[in-house]
Design an enzyme around this catalytic site. Structure first.
Site, PDB file in Angstrom:
ATOM      1  N   GLY A  10      40.339  25.719  21.164  1.00  0.00           N
ATOM      2  CA  GLY A  10      40.395  24.264  20.482  1.00  0.00           C
ATOM      3  C   GLY A  10      41.242  24.155  19.493  1.00  0.00           C
ATOM      4  O   GLY A  10      40.830  23.500  18.495  1.00  0.00           O
ATOM      5  N   ALA A  11      42.498  24.654  19.560  1.00  0.00           N
ATOM      6  CA  ALA A  11      43.097  24.380  18.295  1.00  0.00           C
ATOM      7  C   ALA A  11      44.234  23.206  18.144  1.00  0.00           C
ATOM      8  O   ALA A  11      44.991  22.984  17.693  1.00  0.00           O
ATOM      9  CB  ALA A  11      44.195  25.643  18.038  1.00  0.00           C
ATOM     10  N   ASN A  12      43.791  22.237  19.405  1.00  0.00           N
ATOM     11  CA  ASN A  12      44.658  21.202  19.447  1.00  0.00           C
ATOM     12  C   ASN A  12      44.153  19.772  18.631  1.00  0.00           C
ATOM     13  O   ASN A  12      44.787  18.962  18.665  1.00  0.00           O
ATOM     14  CB  ASN A  12      44.753  20.994  20.945  1.00  0.00           C
ATOM     15  CG  ASN A  12      43.488  20.185  21.670  1.00  0.00           C
ATOM     16  OD1 ASN A  12      42.500  20.578  21.296  1.00  0.00           O
ATOM     17  ND2 ASN A  12      43.724  19.466  22.455  1.00  0.00           N
ATOM     18  N   GLY A  14      41.038  18.534  15.310  1.00  0.00           N
ATOM     19  CA  GLY A  14      39.913  18.550  14.714  1.00  0.00           C
ATOM     20  C   GLY A  14      40.132  19.962  13.750  1.00  0.00           C
ATOM     21  O   GLY A  14      41.141  20.018  13.457  1.00  0.00           O
ATOM     22  N   GLY A  16      40.058  22.895  14.357  1.00  0.00           N
ATOM     23  CA  GLY A  16      40.883  23.882  14.947  1.00  0.00           C
ATOM     24  C   GLY A  16      42.448  23.455  14.808  1.00  0.00           C
ATOM     25  O   GLY A  16      43.186  24.577  14.269  1.00  0.00           O
ATOM     26  N   SER A 144      26.740  25.780  13.496  1.00  0.00           N
ATOM     27  CA  SER A 144      26.284  24.476  13.049  1.00  0.00           C
ATOM     28  C   SER A 144      25.020  24.663  12.529  1.00  0.00           C
ATOM     29  O   SER A 144      24.284  25.436  12.912  1.00  0.00           O
ATOM     30  CB  SER A 144      26.339  23.658  14.330  1.00  0.00           C
ATOM     31  OG  SER A 144      25.808  22.459  13.653  1.00  0.00           O
ATOM     32  N   TYR A 169      23.126  21.219  22.801  1.00  0.00           N
ATOM     33  CA  TYR A 169      23.940  21.500  21.835  1.00  0.00           C
ATOM     34  C   TYR A 169      23.267  22.385  20.787  1.00  0.00           C
ATOM     35  O   TYR A 169      23.860  23.352  20.327  1.00  0.00           O
ATOM     36  CB  TYR A 169      24.454  20.370  21.143  1.00  0.00           C
ATOM     37  CG  TYR A 169      25.357  20.442  20.004  1.00  0.00           C
ATOM     38  CD1 TYR A 169      26.756  20.571  20.267  1.00  0.00           C
ATOM     39  CD2 TYR A 169      25.039  20.379  18.756  1.00  0.00           C
ATOM     40  CE1 TYR A 169      27.764  20.904  19.374  1.00  0.00           C
ATOM     41  CE2 TYR A 169      25.854  20.650  17.706  1.00  0.00           C
ATOM     42  CZ  TYR A 169      27.303  20.801  18.020  1.00  0.00           C
ATOM     43  OH  TYR A 169      28.301  21.079  17.147  1.00  0.00           O
TER      44      TYR A 169
END
Length: 296
Positions: A10-12, A14, A16, A144, A169
């Site tokens: 998820g580096a694309n 936020g 990340g 979290s 979640y």
């Protein structure tokens, strides 16, 4: 030794994205595992430019497609990583999502549990040999504070009439915490550290990709209003990935670059071992590292 290599799911967007940018500026080579390749290409270029502006001549930023909701996609992505790299120094299991309605992965696993937790269990296993080739390997699991609200009922399958997006979640984040502590035990003595962190709810596109709607979306917007920007909140990611202060620190939970005590349930080692056994069954893994705390 050549530049250290950090793989981030998820580096694309936020945290990340911010983490990848900051580590590139520190001279890390970056491996981006992302679901949407076209959306990720401009970020890949941005990270490469950040590395060059920081004075690094040829920063490597690899973009590899990976849908964490599919175990087959994870296996294909891991093989692509293995084909391109001889080692991984830092693995940041960052990506997560909120799924508003009950959905399942192609393998029949509840999608939040699969995407937020089980995907990273599987990915870590598939890349463990590359981590073992590093002289200072670090595994960082983004959890979290919502893990404190988990009830851990009916995992991995849920009754559609009782499905709660935020409940799913919370459970997935508790699972990630339990995984962190169990894996840290299993890798003790191998020179691989494993820690978890709390990222807060930052001003990103999390919970805005069409999965989270209605009251859930409004709840996340409310919490995000009081959170600092991602540049500040990515500091814990950077700290655990790059600081010499935590070079030999393992099996802990961090927030704001400081150790925080996790919930009692997250520290339940029997529950952690049961989750591990379930995870092995759901992913088909039979050759993972042995635990010194095994009951067998």
């Amino acid at each position: 030794m050549s530049a250290r290599i950090c793989l981030i799911t998820g580096a694309n967007s936020g945290l990340g994205r911010i983490t990848a940018l900051e580590l590139a500026r520190k001279g890390f080579n970056i491996v981006m595992l992302c679901r949407d390749i076209e959306r990720s290409r401009p970020v890949q270029q941005e990270i490469q430019a950040a590395g060059r502006l920081a004075g690094w001549q040829t920063p490597t930023v690899e973009l590899i497609p990976c849908d964490l909701g599919s175990q087959q996609s994870i296996r294909e992505a891991a093989q692509a990583v293995r084909n391109r790299f001889e080692r991984i120094d830092v693995l940041i299991n960052n990506a997560g999502r909120v799924v508003d309605s009950l959905q399942y992965s192609p393998e029949g696993i509840e999608l939040t549990f699969q995407t937020n937790y089980l995907s990273h269990f599987l990915l870590t296993h598939l890349l463990l040999d590359l981590l073992r080739r590093s002289d200072e390997a670090r595994i960082i699991n983004v959890a979290s504070e919502f893990h404190r609200l988990a009830r851990f009922k009916e995992i991995p399958n849920r009754d559609a009439s009782q499905y709660s997006a935020i409940g799913a979640y919370n459970d997935s984040k508790l699972a990630k915490m339990l995984f962190t502590f169990e894996l840290a035990d299993r890798l003790m003595g191998e020179g691989i550290t494993v820690n978890a962190l709390h990222p807060w709810l930052v001003d990103t596109h999390f919970a805005e990709d069409g999965d989270a709607k209605g009251l859930l979306y409004l709840a996340f917007q409310f919490f995000k209003t009081f959170a600092p920007g991602p540049e500040r909140l990515a500091e814990t990611h950077i700290y655990l990935a790059a600081s010499p202060e935590v070079r030999h620190v393992t099996g802990l939970y961090f927030a704001n670059c400081r150790w925080e005590p996790p919930s009692q349930m997250a520290q339940n080692r029997e529950l952690g071992r049961k989750l591990w056994s379930l995870s092995e069954q759901l992913t088909g893994i039979t050759d993972y590292v042995a635990s010194p705390y095994s009951l067998t």
